[in-house]
Enzyme design. Structure first.
Site, mmCIF file in Angstrom:
data_model
loop_
_atom_site.group_PDB
_atom_site.id
_atom_site.type_symbol
_atom_site.label_atom_id
_atom_site.label_comp_id
_atom_site.label_asym_id
_atom_site.label_seq_id
_atom_site.Cartn_x
_atom_site.Cartn_y
_atom_site.Cartn_z
ATOM 1 N N ASP A 1 13.125 35.498 23.101
ATOM 2 C CA ASP A 1 13.376 36.613 24.028
ATOM 3 C C ASP A 1 13.148 37.959 23.335
ATOM 4 O O ASP A 1 13.093 38.997 24.002
ATOM 5 C CB ASP A 1 14.834 36.567 24.536
ATOM 6 C CG ASP A 1 14.934 35.994 25.949
ATOM 7 O OD1 ASP A 1 13.907 36.009 26.672
ATOM 8 O OD2 ASP A 1 16.035 35.545 26.326
ATOM 9 N N GLN B 1 20.627 32.721 28.415
ATOM 10 C CA GLN B 1 20.461 33.412 29.699
ATOM 11 C C GLN B 1 21.580 34.436 29.903
ATOM 12 O O GLN B 1 22.761 34.105 29.765
ATOM 13 C CB GLN B 1 20.443 32.377 30.843
ATOM 14 C CG GLN B 1 20.132 32.959 32.199
ATOM 15 C CD GLN B 1 18.701 33.509 32.308
ATOM 16 O OE1 GLN B 1 17.753 32.925 31.812
ATOM 17 N NE2 GLN B 1 18.555 34.659 32.959
ATOM 18 N N LYS C 1 12.129 28.526 34.347
ATOM 19 C CA LYS C 1 11.642 28.475 32.961
ATOM 20 C C LYS C 1 11.397 27.028 32.530
ATOM 21 O O LYS C 1 10.389 26.720 31.891
ATOM 22 C CB LYS C 1 12.645 29.171 32.030
ATOM 23 C CG LYS C 1 12.666 30.688 32.234
ATOM 24 C CD LYS C 1 13.833 31.388 31.557
ATOM 25 C CE LYS C 1 13.867 32.862 31.959
ATOM 26 N NZ LYS C 1 15.028 33.598 31.461
#
Ligand code: NAP
Length: 293
Positions: free
Chosen positions: A119, A96, A52
């Protein structure tokens, strides 16, 4: 059979984002800034976050990786989240997953400012998605929609079977495929570990989106001719003959299912790269939303 090439499409999307960033710079605007918080030393998580960060560099975004130890308490992580919420330089950030056992994932995700929740995991954004309102769509489902759209795969009136009901893939995917619009307008069946006679259900599907994480689960005898297959699964299978000590595989018996499919995603190179591209897209959206305020 057409291979749905996520690697190629994700590169196209990154090129488009790069152009947007160049325009922002030319106008003297601040470029998007994504932060990623990683708690602990899980190998797969570190690899994902590394990808990422590299993707941010590729399109000209700023990025920050926040690393916290495996023993981080929930309060310490919540403090970090409040700091990122209050930092005007950060447009969007992700936590994460998975998180260590001492931390309540739902409580942590609830603490993220929905405007920075690139997200799309916050209940506010999930609710907006379910109500067809403009919002951050979770990156993996967003990537699948983008693949279907760019390859012009017909979804209207089709029977879509989703395997797996996780909050990050299966559940949102089932909502999105059933919404009015394209891709969407499908009749959706959401299946999971308690589903009986899953073979009968999958063999009636026009489109199968498999997100369970069991290598080779979907076999040729479970699908009909010309089915569209989206394989979300990513499993690391230990293999000493590989330099990394493992290889990556999906949920689908690709060799045999691909012979019957009209469209299919490979693993790797299908949904995985799309997920990262759509995270960048959401970060761009976060920056633009903020800019309009
Ligand atoms: P998850 O949270 O582990 O959920 C798995 C789902 O599969 C659950 O709903 C479970 O049912 C269902 N399931 C398990 N065994 C089953 C069976 N035998 N038959 C039918 N359903 C079954 O998974 P996830 O986070 O959604 O991830 C799924 C896979 O996608 C993993 O391999 C993951 O690594 C991969 N993934 C890939 C990407 C990408 O970018 N390509 C992104 C995210 C995840 P229950 O609810 O009943 O337990």
């Amino acid at each position: 059979m057409v291979l749905l090439d996520g690697k190629k499409i994700s590169n196209d999307i990154k090129d488009e984002i790069t152009e947007e960033v160049k325009k922002m710079k030319a106008n003297g605007e601040k470029v998007p800034h994504l932060a990623a918080v990683i708690v602990g030393n899980d190998g797969a998580s570190l690899t994902y976050v590394g990808s990422k960060v590299r993707a941010c560099e590729r399109v000209g975004f700023e990025s920050t990786m926040v690393r916290m130890s495996n023993t981080t308490s929930e309060v310490e992580l919540l403090d970090k989240i409040h700091e990122l919420n209050d930092n005007d330089d950060i447009d969007g950030f992700i936590i994460q997953l998975p998180l260590p056992k001492q931390i309540d994932t739902q409580r942590v995700l609830m603490a993220v400012n929905p405007d920075k929740d690139v997200d799309g995991f916050h209940p506010t954004n999930f609710g907006k998605m379910a109500l067809d309102m403009s919002t951050f769509i979770p990156a993996t489902p967003f990537g699948i929609l983008e693949l279907l759209e760019r390859y012009g795969v017909e979804t209207r009136g089709k029977h879509t079977v989703v395997i797996g009901r996780s909050h990050i893939v299966g559940r949102p995917m089932s909502i999105l495929m059933g919404r009015k619009g394209f891709p969407g307008n499908s009749t959706v069946t959401l299946t999971h570990s308690q589903t009986k006679n899953i073979n009968q259900i999958t063999s009636q599907a026009d489109i199968i989106i498999s997100a369970l994480g069991v290598p080779g689960f979907l076999k040729a005898e479970m699908v009909k001719d010309d089915v569209v297959i989206i394989d979300v699964g990513i499993t690391r299978v230990p293999d000493e003959t590989k330099t990394k000590g493992y290889y990556i595989t999906g949920d689908v018996d690709f060799e045999n299912v691909s012979k019957k499919a009209s469209y299919i995603t490979p693993v790797p190179g299908g949904v995985g790269p799309m997920t990262i591209a759509m995270l960048l897209k959401n970060t761009l959206l976060a920056r633009e939303n903020k800019f309009r305020k």
